[in-house]
Design a protein around this motif. Structure first.
Motif, PDB file in Angstrom:
ATOM      1  N   GLY A   1      20.590  55.868  19.678  1.00 11.94           N
ATOM      2  CA  GLY A   1      19.628  55.676  19.971  1.00 11.94           C
ATOM      3  C   GLY A   1      19.167  55.842  21.596  1.00 11.94           C
ATOM      4  N   PHE A   2      20.126  57.188  21.967  1.00 10.73           N
ATOM      5  CA  PHE A   2      20.313  57.264  23.389  1.00 10.73           C
ATOM      6  C   PHE A   2      18.855  58.463  23.940  1.00 10.73           C
ATOM      7  N   GLU A   3      19.279  57.720  25.249  1.00  9.71           N
ATOM      8  CA  GLU A   3      18.090  59.173  25.814  1.00  9.71           C
ATOM      9  C   GLU A   3      18.131  59.645  27.065  1.00  9.71           C
ATOM     10  N   GLY A   4      19.568  59.436  27.162  1.00  8.35           N
ATOM     11  CA  GLY A   4      20.282  60.460  27.820  1.00  8.35           C
ATOM     12  C   GLY A   4      21.691  61.463  27.815  1.00  8.35           C
TER      13      GLY A   4
ATOM     14  N   ASN B   1      16.235  69.418  23.748  1.00  9.29           N
ATOM     15  CA  ASN B   1      14.844  69.086  23.830  1.00  9.29           C
ATOM     16  C   ASN B   1      14.834  68.787  22.673  1.00  9.29           C
ATOM     17  N   SER B   2      14.999  69.846  21.624  1.00  9.66           N
ATOM     18  CA  SER B   2      14.621  68.911  19.822  1.00  9.66           C
ATOM     19  C   SER B   2      14.618  67.434  19.892  1.00  9.66           C
ATOM     20  N   GLU B   3      16.155  66.887  19.951  1.00  5.69           N
ATOM     21  CA  GLU B   3      16.032  65.903  20.521  1.00  5.69           C
ATOM     22  C   GLU B   3      15.634  64.652  20.862  1.00  5.69           C
ATOM     23  N   GLY B   4      14.648  65.236  21.992  1.00  6.12           N
ATOM     24  CA  GLY B   4      14.526  64.455  22.703  1.00  6.12           C
ATOM     25  C   GLY B   4      15.286  63.878  23.610  1.00  6.12           C
ATOM     26  N   GLN B   5      16.110  64.734  24.101  1.00  9.69           N
ATOM     27  CA  GLN B   5      17.035  63.972  25.101  1.00  9.69           C
ATOM     28  C   GLN B   5      17.361  64.371  26.663  1.00  9.69           C
ATOM     29  N   GLN B   6      17.279  63.637  27.658  1.00 10.25           N
ATOM     30  CA  GLN B   6      16.961  64.335  28.772  1.00 10.25           C
ATOM     31  C   GLN B   6      18.891  64.323  29.071  1.00 10.25           C
ATOM     32  N   ASN B   7      19.166  65.714  29.360  1.00 12.13           N
ATOM     33  CA  ASN B   7      20.530  66.321  30.575  1.00 12.13           C
ATOM     34  C   ASN B   7      20.431  65.437  31.785  1.00 12.13           C
ATOM     35  N   VAL B   8      22.028  64.726  31.841  1.00  8.79           N
ATOM     36  CA  VAL B   8      21.835  63.190  33.082  1.00  8.79           C
ATOM     37  C   VAL B   8      22.769  64.205  34.092  1.00  8.79           C
ATOM     38  N   LEU B   9      23.823  64.428  33.236  1.00  6.95           N
ATOM     39  CA  LEU B   9      25.032  65.125  34.085  1.00  6.95           C
ATOM     40  C   LEU B   9      26.024  65.722  33.569  1.00  6.95           C
ATOM     41  N   ILE B  10      26.679  66.548  34.175  1.00  6.28           N
ATOM     42  CA  ILE B  10      27.584  66.684  33.498  1.00  6.28           C
ATOM     43  C   ILE B  10      29.234  66.621  35.045  1.00  6.28           C
ATOM     44  N   MET B  11      30.495  65.575  34.000  1.00  9.02           N
ATOM     45  CA  MET B  11      31.223  65.335  33.842  1.00  9.02           C
ATOM     46  C   MET B  11      32.554  66.457  35.117  1.00  9.02           C
ATOM     47  N   ILE B  12      33.508  67.170  36.117  1.00  7.68           N
ATOM     48  CA  ILE B  12      33.415  68.564  35.837  1.00  7.68           C
ATOM     49  C   ILE B  12      35.385  67.808  36.189  1.00  7.68           C
ATOM     50  N   ASP B  13      36.244  68.161  35.904  1.00  6.04           N
ATOM     51  CA  ASP B  13      37.394  68.150  35.879  1.00  6.04           C
ATOM     52  C   ASP B  13      38.616  69.217  35.939  1.00  6.04           C
ATOM     53  N   GLY B  14      39.437  69.680  36.162  1.00  5.01           N
ATOM     54  CA  GLY B  14      39.873  70.749  36.332  1.00  5.01           C
ATOM     55  C   GLY B  14      39.913  71.964  36.859  1.00  5.01           C
ATOM     56  N   GLU B  15      39.032  71.829  38.092  1.00  6.84           N
ATOM     57  CA  GLU B  15      38.867  72.648  39.309  1.00  6.84           C
ATOM     58  C   GLU B  15      39.182  72.876  40.668  1.00  6.84           C
ATOM     59  N   GLY B  16      40.545  71.487  40.697  1.00  4.68           N
ATOM     60  CA  GLY B  16      41.066  71.813  41.569  1.00  4.68           C
ATOM     61  C   GLY B  16      40.886  70.281  42.728  1.00  4.68           C
ATOM     62  N   GLY B  17      41.642  69.964  42.821  1.00  2.00           N
ATOM     63  CA  GLY B  17      41.511  69.072  43.737  1.00  2.00           C
ATOM     64  C   GLY B  17      41.096  69.147  45.641  1.00  2.00           C
ATOM     65  N   LEU B  18      39.581  68.194  45.511  1.00  2.00           N
ATOM     66  CA  LEU B  18      38.686  68.222  46.789  1.00  2.00           C
ATOM     67  C   LEU B  18      39.587  67.209  47.557  1.00  2.00           C
ATOM     68  N   ALA B  19      39.980  66.667  47.622  1.00  2.00           N
ATOM     69  CA  ALA B  19      41.006  66.024  48.389  1.00  2.00           C
ATOM     70  C   ALA B  19      42.304  66.912  49.005  1.00  2.00           C
ATOM     71  N   ASN B  20      42.671  67.934  48.767  1.00  2.00           N
ATOM     72  CA  ASN B  20      44.124  68.155  48.890  1.00  2.00           C
ATOM     73  C   ASN B  20      43.858  69.010  50.952  1.00  2.00           C
ATOM     74  N   ALA B  21      44.832  68.600  51.363  1.00  7.94           N
ATOM     75  CA  ALA B  21      45.675  68.074  52.517  1.00  7.94           C
ATOM     76  C   ALA B  21      45.657  70.719  52.646  1.00  7.94           C
ATOM     77  N   ASP B  22      45.985  70.990  51.932  1.00 10.66           N
ATOM     78  CA  ASP B  22      46.497  72.008  51.872  1.00 10.66           C
ATOM     79  C   ASP B  22      44.860  73.021  52.060  1.00 10.66           C
TER      80      ASP B  22
END
Length: 317
Positions: A77-80, A106-127
């Motif tokens: 019963g979700f839409e996203g 589209n065929s299921e009447g769903q809206q693509n909301v977002l993608i959760m990204i992991d494993g691509e590196g640390g964005l707070a890294n001091a290096d």
């Protein structure tokens, strides 16, 4: 026109029918009508999406495929749809595969909301070198999210050792990545997801200094463990203080759940209290169900979380 703006009347009706099935016969002797369901949905101040991580066991065990996610979400019963890149890690630039994901949604009447990204590196890294590589690694996911019609990607502010240095590094990373994503109308969102990012005050320090309008937070009800040790959390931030600090910058919300009592309430999180904070902040977008507990199946945990959100949402509306 973006795909998410192009849900036809037919697919809306299909989605409503799916939700109708979920609520039918909830009260003995009372027949639930389509009008009842429409009124139920109108009563909520948010929309319901399903976080793919709720099905991570089935996906990792190969009992379910990423391409089946849209149909599964519709059956509940979700839409996203909130995707996790781990389940199509090598497909970020595979246009044929991404097109099929769009077709399934589209065929299921769903809206693509977002993608959760992991494993691509640390964005707070001091290096600086490693951090710039991490920023570059996220570019392909911005482009994939744009192709899918999502409004955002969720990134992690990981890799920092010193709080003050990590704040500076995070601001620079988010500014650069948001600048890149601006042309694709993609928001760059940060979830409280361990380490410094689970400290609401630290996150507030970061986002109070980020100037990009397409950058914000994805507050998660449960991820406030800063440090883990001895099989548990050794340093946990107050979730209610944290939510209050993250919500002013929120462009998405994650309804984490772990366990439920016989009344259907979450036993570790006061959903009414948290959702009242969400409403009071003015947020009206998708709230993503993310069941991460045990004791019941993933399917049952998803349904319990969904029903609790609807119950609380109706009380608050």
């Amino acid at each position: 026109m973006k795909r998410r703006d192009f849900i036809t009347k037919t697919t809306q009706t299909s989605a409503a029918l799916a939700v109708l099935g979920l609520y039918a016969c909830k009260q003995q002797g009372k027949k639930t009508t389509m009008a009842d369901i429409v009124e139920e949905e109108k009563a909520l101040f948010f929309k319901l999406s399903l976080a793919q991580w709720s099905l991570h066991k089935a996906l990792f065990d190969k009992k379910m495929d990423n391409l089946d996610f849209a149909a599964k979400a519709r059956s509940y019963g979700f839409e996203g749809l909130e995707y996790v890149n781990a389940f199509f890690k090598d497909k970020a630039k595979d246009m044929a595969y991404l097109k099929e994901m769009n077709n399934r949604a589209n065929s299921e009447g769903q809206q693509n909301v977002l993608i959760m990204i992991d494993g691509e590196g640390g964005l707070a890294n001091a290096d600086t070198k490693k951090r710039l590589e991490a920023i570059e690694n996220h570019h392909k996911w911005v482009e994939a999210a744009h192709f899918l019609g999502c409004h955002a990607i969720r990134v992690n502010l990981a890799g920092g050792k010193d709080k003050a240095e990590a704040v500076k590094a995070s601001i620079d990373s988010l500014t650069q990545l948001s600048d890149f994503a601006k042309g694709s109308n993609i928001n760059i969102l940060v979830e409280n997801h361990g380490g410094f990012s689970s400290n609401g005050k630290w996150m507030s320090d970061v986002f109070s200094q980020v100037k990009n309008e397409n950058c914000g937070t994805l507050p998660d009800f449960g991820n406030f463990c800063i440090t883990r040790g001895n099989g548990g959390c050794s340093d946990e931030y107050d979730r209610y203080v944290g939510m209050q600090e993250l919500l002013p910058y929120a462009k998405a919300v994650s309804a984490k759940s772990y366990a439920f009592n016989t009344e259907g309430d979450e036993t570790t999180i006061d959903y009414y209290r948290v959702m009242k904070m969400v409403k009071d902040s003015g947020y009206k977008g998708f709230v993503g169900v993310e069941f991460e507990g045990g004791g019941v199946s993933e399917e049952e945990g998803i349904k319990l979380t969904r029903d609790l959100l609807i119950k609380v949402g109706k009380k608050l509306s």
